[in-house]
Motif scaffolding. Structure first.
Motif, PDB file in Angstrom:
ATOM      1  N   GLU A  52       0.871  -1.178   0.000  1.00  0.00           N
ATOM      2  CA  GLU A  52       0.000   0.000   0.000  1.00  0.00           C
ATOM      3  C   GLU A  52       0.904   1.223   0.000  1.00  0.00           C
ATOM      4  OE1 GLU A  52      -2.818   1.190  -0.967  1.00  0.00           O
ATOM      5  OE2 GLU A  52      -4.143   0.417   0.617  1.00  0.00           O
ATOM      6  N   GLY A  53       0.460   2.294  -0.630  1.00  0.00           N
ATOM      7  CA  GLY A  53       1.232   3.528  -0.655  1.00  0.00           C
ATOM      8  C   GLY A  53       0.356   4.714  -0.318  1.00  0.00           C
ATOM      9  N   PHE A  54       0.985   5.871  -0.123  1.00  0.00           N
ATOM     10  CA  PHE A  54       0.219   7.051   0.278  1.00  0.00           C
ATOM     11  C   PHE A  54      -0.770   7.478  -0.797  1.00  0.00           C
ATOM     12  CE2 PHE A  54       3.760   7.358   3.268  1.00  0.00           C
ATOM     13  CZ  PHE A  54       3.058   7.579   4.435  1.00  0.00           C
ATOM     14  N   ALA A  55      -0.394   7.385  -2.074  1.00  0.00           N
ATOM     15  CA  ALA A  55      -1.305   7.814  -3.136  1.00  0.00           C
ATOM     16  C   ALA A  55      -2.555   6.929  -3.162  1.00  0.00           C
ATOM     17  CB  ALA A  55      -0.598   7.789  -4.480  1.00  0.00           C
ATOM     18  N   SER A  56      -2.361   5.619  -3.177  1.00  0.00           N
ATOM     19  CA  SER A  56      -3.516   4.715  -3.274  1.00  0.00           C
ATOM     20  C   SER A  56      -4.338   4.718  -1.998  1.00  0.00           C
ATOM     21  CB  SER A  56      -3.047   3.295  -3.605  1.00  0.00           C
ATOM     22  OG  SER A  56      -2.076   2.837  -2.677  1.00  0.00           O
ATOM     23  N   ALA A  57      -3.673   4.728  -0.839  1.00  0.00           N
ATOM     24  CA  ALA A  57      -4.415   4.705   0.431  1.00  0.00           C
ATOM     25  C   ALA A  57      -5.271   5.950   0.592  1.00  0.00           C
ATOM     26  CB  ALA A  57      -3.446   4.580   1.599  1.00  0.00           C
ATOM     27  N   THR A  58      -4.740   7.104   0.236  1.00  0.00           N
ATOM     28  CA  THR A  58      -5.503   8.335   0.448  1.00  0.00           C
ATOM     29  C   THR A  58      -6.596   8.512  -0.606  1.00  0.00           C
ATOM     30  OG1 THR A  58      -3.785   9.625  -0.713  1.00  0.00           O
ATOM     31  CG2 THR A  58      -3.659   9.503   1.706  1.00  0.00           C
ATOM     32  N   ARG A  59      -6.415   7.958  -1.805  1.00  0.00           N
ATOM     33  CA  ARG A  59      -7.534   7.933  -2.758  1.00  0.00           C
ATOM     34  C   ARG A  59      -8.665   7.068  -2.221  1.00  0.00           C
ATOM     35  NH1 ARG A  59      -3.632   7.994  -7.033  1.00  0.00           N
ATOM     36  NH2 ARG A  59      -3.531   5.720  -6.957  1.00  0.00           N
ATOM     37  N   ALA A  60      -8.311   5.907  -1.676  1.00  0.00           N
ATOM     38  CA  ALA A  60      -9.329   5.033  -1.089  1.00  0.00           C
ATOM     39  C   ALA A  60     -10.021   5.712   0.083  1.00  0.00           C
ATOM     40  CB  ALA A  60      -8.685   3.717  -0.642  1.00  0.00           C
ATOM     41  N   ALA A  61      -9.235   6.401   0.908  1.00  0.00           N
ATOM     42  CA  ALA A  61      -9.811   7.104   2.052  1.00  0.00           C
ATOM     43  C   ALA A  61     -10.840   8.130   1.601  1.00  0.00           C
ATOM     44  CB  ALA A  61      -8.703   7.770   2.867  1.00  0.00           C
ATOM     45  N   VAL A  83      -5.805  13.170   1.048  1.00  0.00           N
ATOM     46  CA  VAL A  83      -6.412  13.627   2.297  1.00  0.00           C
ATOM     47  C   VAL A  83      -5.278  14.001   3.237  1.00  0.00           C
ATOM     48  CG1 VAL A  83      -8.411  12.120   1.973  1.00  0.00           C
ATOM     49  CG2 VAL A  83      -6.500  11.330   3.393  1.00  0.00           C
ATOM     50  N   ASP A  84      -5.606  14.622   4.373  1.00  0.00           N
ATOM     51  CA  ASP A  84      -4.574  14.987   5.339  1.00  0.00           C
ATOM     52  C   ASP A  84      -4.071  13.739   6.055  1.00  0.00           C
ATOM     53  OD1 ASP A  84      -4.919  17.592   4.601  1.00  0.00           O
ATOM     54  OD2 ASP A  84      -5.873  18.243   6.464  1.00  0.00           O
ATOM     55  N   VAL A  85      -2.765  13.721   6.344  1.00  0.00           N
ATOM     56  CA  VAL A  85      -2.127  12.542   6.917  1.00  0.00           C
ATOM     57  C   VAL A  85      -1.262  12.949   8.098  1.00  0.00           C
ATOM     58  CG1 VAL A  85      -0.478  10.655   6.509  1.00  0.00           C
ATOM     59  CG2 VAL A  85      -2.138  11.272   4.732  1.00  0.00           C
ATOM     60  N   GLY A  86      -1.451  12.288   9.234  1.00  0.00           N
ATOM     61  CA  GLY A  86      -0.579  12.424  10.391  1.00  0.00           C
ATOM     62  C   GLY A  86       0.124  11.108  10.666  1.00  0.00           C
ATOM     63  N   PHE A  87       0.994  11.095  11.650  1.00  0.00           N
ATOM     64  CA  PHE A  87       1.826   9.928  11.895  1.00  0.00           C
ATOM     65  C   PHE A  87       1.898   9.618  13.389  1.00  0.00           C
ATOM     66  CE2 PHE A  87       3.328  12.131   8.143  1.00  0.00           C
ATOM     67  CZ  PHE A  87       3.342  11.123   7.198  1.00  0.00           C
ATOM     68  N   LEU A  95     -12.417  -0.727  -5.851  1.00  0.00           N
ATOM     69  CA  LEU A  95     -11.677  -0.256  -4.686  1.00  0.00           C
ATOM     70  C   LEU A  95     -10.364   0.392  -5.108  1.00  0.00           C
ATOM     71  CD1 LEU A  95     -12.247  -3.291  -2.283  1.00  0.00           C
ATOM     72  CD2 LEU A  95     -13.555  -1.154  -2.429  1.00  0.00           C
ATOM     73  N   HIS A  96      -9.985   1.445  -4.400  1.00  0.00           N
ATOM     74  CA  HIS A  96      -8.740   2.153  -4.708  1.00  0.00           C
ATOM     75  C   HIS A  96      -7.552   1.620  -3.929  1.00  0.00           C
ATOM     76  CE1 HIS A  96     -10.685   5.281  -7.130  1.00  0.00           C
ATOM     77  NE2 HIS A  96     -11.666   5.262  -6.244  1.00  0.00           N
ATOM     78  N   HIS A  97      -7.780   0.702  -2.973  1.00  0.00           N
ATOM     79  CA  HIS A  97      -6.660   0.092  -2.262  1.00  0.00           C
ATOM     80  C   HIS A  97      -5.716  -0.549  -3.284  1.00  0.00           C
ATOM     81  CE1 HIS A  97     -10.105  -0.941   0.750  1.00  0.00           C
ATOM     82  NE2 HIS A  97      -9.757   0.324   0.857  1.00  0.00           N
ATOM     83  N   ARG A  98      -4.435  -0.502  -3.012  1.00  0.00           N
ATOM     84  CA  ARG A  98      -3.498  -1.147  -3.934  1.00  0.00           C
ATOM     85  C   ARG A  98      -3.735  -2.647  -3.991  1.00  0.00           C
ATOM     86  NH1 ARG A  98       2.105   1.495  -4.214  1.00  0.00           N
ATOM     87  NH2 ARG A  98       0.683   2.902  -5.282  1.00  0.00           N
TER      88      ARG A  98
END
Length: 442
Positions: free
Chosen positions: A74-83, A121-125, A401-404
């Motif tokens: 999973e990557g930030f681009a695909s995960a945040t599109r899914a989100a 989307v916004d991302v924190g850690f 689904l947008h998940h990788r």
């Protein structure tokens, strides 16, 4: 007063409850929440129909993005599109299953570099608390992580080992001084060591390998350490309903504890999982329907505070669908895009409302992560919003689904509730142009 965007909603869940409202947005923030017929000069006006409800954007505080190092998972681009497709406007990334794990500031900087310019989307850690990194926790805290995550048993990642009982107490003492929350994967290593090993296709065998007492024992240890140290603690992905009285009693005694559960524990049941169906494998495991009822009771009473995805994807081959061997399969469920309709489908059957969902999936996760501008439709908050059609049904198809990695136990299920539109700081989320920000502690 001129605003950038005026949204008139016949149905909205705002800080005042559910009802008709106009939401006035200027410079990415909610300027006011007014009467639905409010007349205000606006650059753009959106009129929503009665078949949809305006909700605050969801906050998912438990997501494994896996990048850098395992971007094929999973990557930030695909995960945040899914989100965004699932109405989530803020997610918080877990510190493990990436390379390196987020246990020092160097690793945090590498993770931020991997995410920069790629998030929809916004991302924190979250940072990690592991043996040997106590001296790194203060620096990670200063660098903006929202809190810390630890395990009490094998995490499945050799570079993210569990804390011993003494190490747990030591980490709590450090984090109490920082007033930082410690998120705990609460399964007891000692209890798991004496449970039968998971092998073969039997789901009952897999369930026996991670009994509820392993959670209950670990939760009790966490609560005892929190009482001694005064630390703030949060129990992640609770699957054992038997642990809820322990948490309720600890709160009455003044322990600063919160707890979450996940869509799969609230909607899937062990007795309906076929043997060999390793897409259902997760740790802790999905338990029976009687246990599921206890979790819903925990949400009703407030003992459980929030519902988050624990989105934990892997390449399809690591699920070993060819053999159906639960002992070999990766334990994790992909559900980031589906959490809202999954939970809503069951919640409405149990007579919960959309205000309950907003509390569990927007307000409380934002509170846990220390993000005061997120999670509510109220003046001064970020204009993060989603338009939700609560009566519309759809069938889950992997190709949508947008998940990788699209493998999911929800494939083929009919769900109720469709996300029609998502705004991030007052602008439509555009899957072609990432506009999410990397966020830290205010």
């Amino acid at each position: 007063m001129t605003v950038d965007l005026l949204i008139r909603a016949r149905r909205a869940v705002t800080a005042r409850g559910e009802g008709a409202a106009s939401v006035l947005i200027r410079d990415g923030r909610i300027a006011d929440v007014a009467a639905v017929d409010e007349s205000v000069p606006a650059a753009e006006v959106v009129e929503l129909g009665e078949d949809v409800v305006l909700l605050p954007g969801l906050v998912d505080s438990h997501v494994h993005v896996n990048e850098p190092g395992h971007a094929e998972w999973e990557g930030f681009a695909s995960a945040t599109r899914a989100a965004a497709a699932g109405g989530i406007t803020t997610l918080v990334d877990m510190p493990l299953d990436s390379v390196p794990t987020t246990v020092d500031t160097r690793a945090l900087n590498l993770k931020r570099a991997a995410a920069a310019g790629r998030c929809h989307v916004d991302v924190g850690f979250w940072g990690g608390a592991v043996p040997g990194n106590l001296g790194e926790l203060a620096a990670l805290h200063r660098s903006g992580v929202l809190g810390f995550k630890c395990f009490l048993a094998d995490s499945g990642s050799p570079d993210f080992p569990p804390l011993s009982p003494a190490g747990l107490t030591e980490a709590m003492r450090v984090l109490c001084e920082l007033d930082a929350v410690l998120l705990v994967h609460a399964e007891s290593e000692a209890e798991l060591a004496v449970a039968p090993a998971a092998t073969g296709r039997s789901y009952a065998g897999f369930l026996a390998s991670r009994p509820s007492r392993s959670e209950d024992t670990a939760v009790a240890a966490v609560l005892e350490a929190a009482q001694v140290t005064g630390a703030r603690v949060h129990i992640v992905h609770l699957s054992s309903g038997d642990a809820l009285p322990l948490i309720a009693a600890a709160r009455r005694d003044g322990v600063r504890v919160t707890a979450e559960t996940c869509p799969h524990y609230l909607t899937l049941a062990a007795e309906r999982i076929p043997d060999g169906a390793t897409e259902f494998a997760c740790c802790p495991p999905i338990r029976d329907s009687a246990n599921q009822d206890l979790l819903w009771d925990g949400l009703a009473t407030g003992t459980l505070d929030l519902v988050v995805s624990d989105h934990s994807p892997c390449p399809t081959e690591l699920k070993h669908r060819d053999t159906g061997d639960f002992g070999a399969a990766w334990g994790g469920i992909s559900s980031l895009q589906l959490g809202l309709p999954v939970v809503w489908t069951e919640a409405r059957r149990r007579d919960f409302g959309l205000t309950d969902l907003v509390r569990w999936m927007s307000e409380r996760p934002a509170l846990l992560a220390g993000l005061p501008a997120k999670g509510r439709i109220a003046a001064g908050h970020d204009a993060d919003l989603c338009v939700f059609a609560p009566d519309e049904r759809f069938v889950v198809r992997a190709e949508t689904l947008h998940h990788r990695q699209p493998i999911t136990p929800y494939a083929g299920r009919t769900l109720q509730g469709v996300v029609r539109r998502t705004w991030l700081r007052g602008r439509d989320v555009d899957p072609r142009h990432p506009a999410g920000m990397l966020i830290g502690r205010p």
